[in-house]
Design a protein around this motif. Structure first.
Motif, PDB file in Angstrom:
ATOM      1  N   GLU A  83       0.424  -9.836   0.966  1.00 15.71           N
ATOM      2  CA  GLU A  83       0.993 -11.479   0.807  1.00 15.71           C
ATOM      3  C   GLU A  83       0.641 -12.062   1.706  1.00 15.71           C
ATOM      4  OE1 GLU A  83       4.731 -11.455  -1.493  1.00 15.71           O
ATOM      5  OE2 GLU A  83       5.092 -13.271  -0.260  1.00 15.71           O
ATOM      6  N   ALA A  84       0.777 -11.350   3.154  1.00 18.57           N
ATOM      7  CA  ALA A  84       0.915 -12.295   4.298  1.00 18.57           C
ATOM      8  C   ALA A  84      -0.362 -12.233   4.603  1.00 18.57           C
ATOM      9  CB  ALA A  84       1.574 -11.239   5.477  1.00 18.57           C
ATOM     10  N   CYS A  85      -1.574 -11.571   4.217  1.00 16.68           N
ATOM     11  CA  CYS A  85      -2.898 -11.916   4.523  1.00 16.68           C
ATOM     12  C   CYS A  85      -3.520 -13.137   3.746  1.00 16.68           C
ATOM     13  CB  CYS A  85      -4.072 -10.659   3.847  1.00 16.68           C
ATOM     14  SG  CYS A  85      -3.628  -9.256   4.972  1.00 16.68           S
ATOM     15  N   ARG A  95      -7.458  -3.602   5.392  1.00 13.01           N
ATOM     16  CA  ARG A  95      -8.762  -3.836   5.895  1.00 13.01           C
ATOM     17  C   ARG A  95      -9.764  -4.183   4.571  1.00 13.01           C
ATOM     18  NH1 ARG A  95     -10.491  -1.553  10.336  1.00 13.01           N
ATOM     19  NH2 ARG A  95      -8.921   0.376  10.009  1.00 13.01           N
ATOM     20  N   SER A  96      -9.356  -3.482   3.534  1.00 16.49           N
ATOM     21  CA  SER A  96     -10.147  -3.718   2.113  1.00 16.49           C
ATOM     22  C   SER A  96      -9.893  -4.902   1.600  1.00 16.49           C
ATOM     23  CB  SER A  96     -10.327  -2.383   1.121  1.00 16.49           C
ATOM     24  OG  SER A  96      -9.017  -2.260   0.695  1.00 16.49           O
ATOM     25  N   HIS A  97      -8.626  -5.337   1.634  1.00 17.43           N
ATOM     26  CA  HIS A  97      -8.400  -6.462   0.775  1.00 17.43           C
ATOM     27  C   HIS A  97      -8.711  -7.782   1.593  1.00 17.43           C
ATOM     28  CE1 HIS A  97      -6.013  -9.483  -1.559  1.00 17.43           C
ATOM     29  NE2 HIS A  97      -5.483  -9.850  -0.332  1.00 17.43           N
ATOM     30  N   CYS A  98      -8.901  -7.652   2.843  1.00 13.26           N
ATOM     31  CA  CYS A  98      -9.337  -8.851   3.881  1.00 13.26           C
ATOM     32  C   CYS A  98     -10.727  -8.844   3.712  1.00 13.26           C
ATOM     33  CB  CYS A  98      -9.055  -8.447   5.417  1.00 13.26           C
ATOM     34  SG  CYS A  98      -7.329  -8.955   5.992  1.00 13.26           S
ATOM     35  N   SER A 112     -12.319  -8.166   0.895  1.00 10.25           N
ATOM     36  CA  SER A 112     -12.659  -8.805  -0.354  1.00 10.25           C
ATOM     37  C   SER A 112     -12.545 -10.159  -0.360  1.00 10.25           C
ATOM     38  CB  SER A 112     -11.912  -8.087  -1.320  1.00 10.25           C
ATOM     39  OG  SER A 112     -10.570  -8.542  -1.287  1.00 10.25           O
ATOM     40  N   ARG A 113     -11.607 -10.788   0.681  1.00  7.26           N
ATOM     41  CA  ARG A 113     -11.478 -12.267   0.618  1.00  7.26           C
ATOM     42  C   ARG A 113     -12.233 -12.591   1.668  1.00  7.26           C
ATOM     43  NH1 ARG A 113      -6.406 -14.714  -0.811  1.00  7.26           N
ATOM     44  NH2 ARG A 113      -7.987 -16.284  -0.671  1.00  7.26           N
ATOM     45  N   MET A 161     -12.399 -16.536   9.147  1.00  7.98           N
ATOM     46  CA  MET A 161     -10.987 -16.373   9.480  1.00  7.98           C
ATOM     47  C   MET A 161     -10.879 -14.822   9.939  1.00  7.98           C
ATOM     48  SD  MET A 161      -7.912 -17.428   8.575  1.00  7.98           S
ATOM     49  CE  MET A 161      -6.340 -16.775   8.515  1.00  7.98           C
ATOM     50  N   LYS A 162     -10.084 -14.912  11.113  1.00  8.30           N
ATOM     51  CA  LYS A 162      -9.624 -13.650  11.846  1.00  8.30           C
ATOM     52  C   LYS A 162      -8.329 -13.432  11.995  1.00  8.30           C
ATOM     53  CE  LYS A 162     -12.102 -11.167  15.538  1.00  8.30           C
ATOM     54  NZ  LYS A 162     -12.639 -11.015  16.687  1.00  8.30           N
TER      55      LYS A 162
END
Ligand code: DQA
Length: 139
Positions: free
Chosen positions: A133-135, A35-38, A40-41, A1-2
């Motif tokens: 939320e959008a991520c 960046r850090s949220h993405c 982690s997912r 996922m990018k």
């Protein structure tokens, strides 16, 4: 996922610009949070900011077949641009529109978004949390 995160005009001034509306944190801090949220997912993320409508159109076109989702805060172009929603439609990439402030409760001219109709969702008034939320929505 990018995921591609696009921020429009004057968002490079976050932290300085009307902090009572947009908060005191900077664009670099917003990008680090996303960046850090993405990470982690397990999603990849890239960032783009421009004060120029045509550069934003070029960036959306360049995302074709390269990104799975776009998060865009078109800033003032939200209320004026036809070229940005046309580009989003052209590439067919699922796109979430984000606004730091609640554009519905501010000046009348901010209530019109030409971008909303081509987005899968519009998130407004949640400040940085709106980008997270959008991520999650795109992932
Ligand atoms: C904004 C709202 C727009 O009306 C304004 O022009 C911006 C920022 C927001 O994030 O709240 O530049 O998109």
């Amino acid at each position: 996922m990018k995921i591609l995160v696009i921020n429009g005009p004057n968002l490079n001034m976050l932290g300085v610009r009307e902090p009572e509306i947009y908060g005191s944190a900077t664009l670099a801090q917003l990008e680090e949070l996303v960046r850090s949220h993405c990470a982690s997912r397990g999603a990849e993320v890239e960032f783009f900011q421009s004060n120029h409508e045509g550069d934003i159109v070029d960036c959306i076109q360049a995302a074709y077949k390269k990104f799975d989702g776009i998060i865009i805060n078109p800033a003032a172009y939200t209320h004026t641009s036809i070229a940005i929603p046309d580009a989003i439609k052209a590439v067919g990439i699922p796109t979430v529109e984000v606004h730091l402030s609640d554009i519905d409760t501010r000046e009348e001219f901010r209530r019109i978004s030409y971008v909303s109709p081509v987005c899968i969702k519009t998130i407004k008034g949640k400040h940085f949390a709106g980008y997270i939320e959008a991520c999650d929505l795109l992932i």
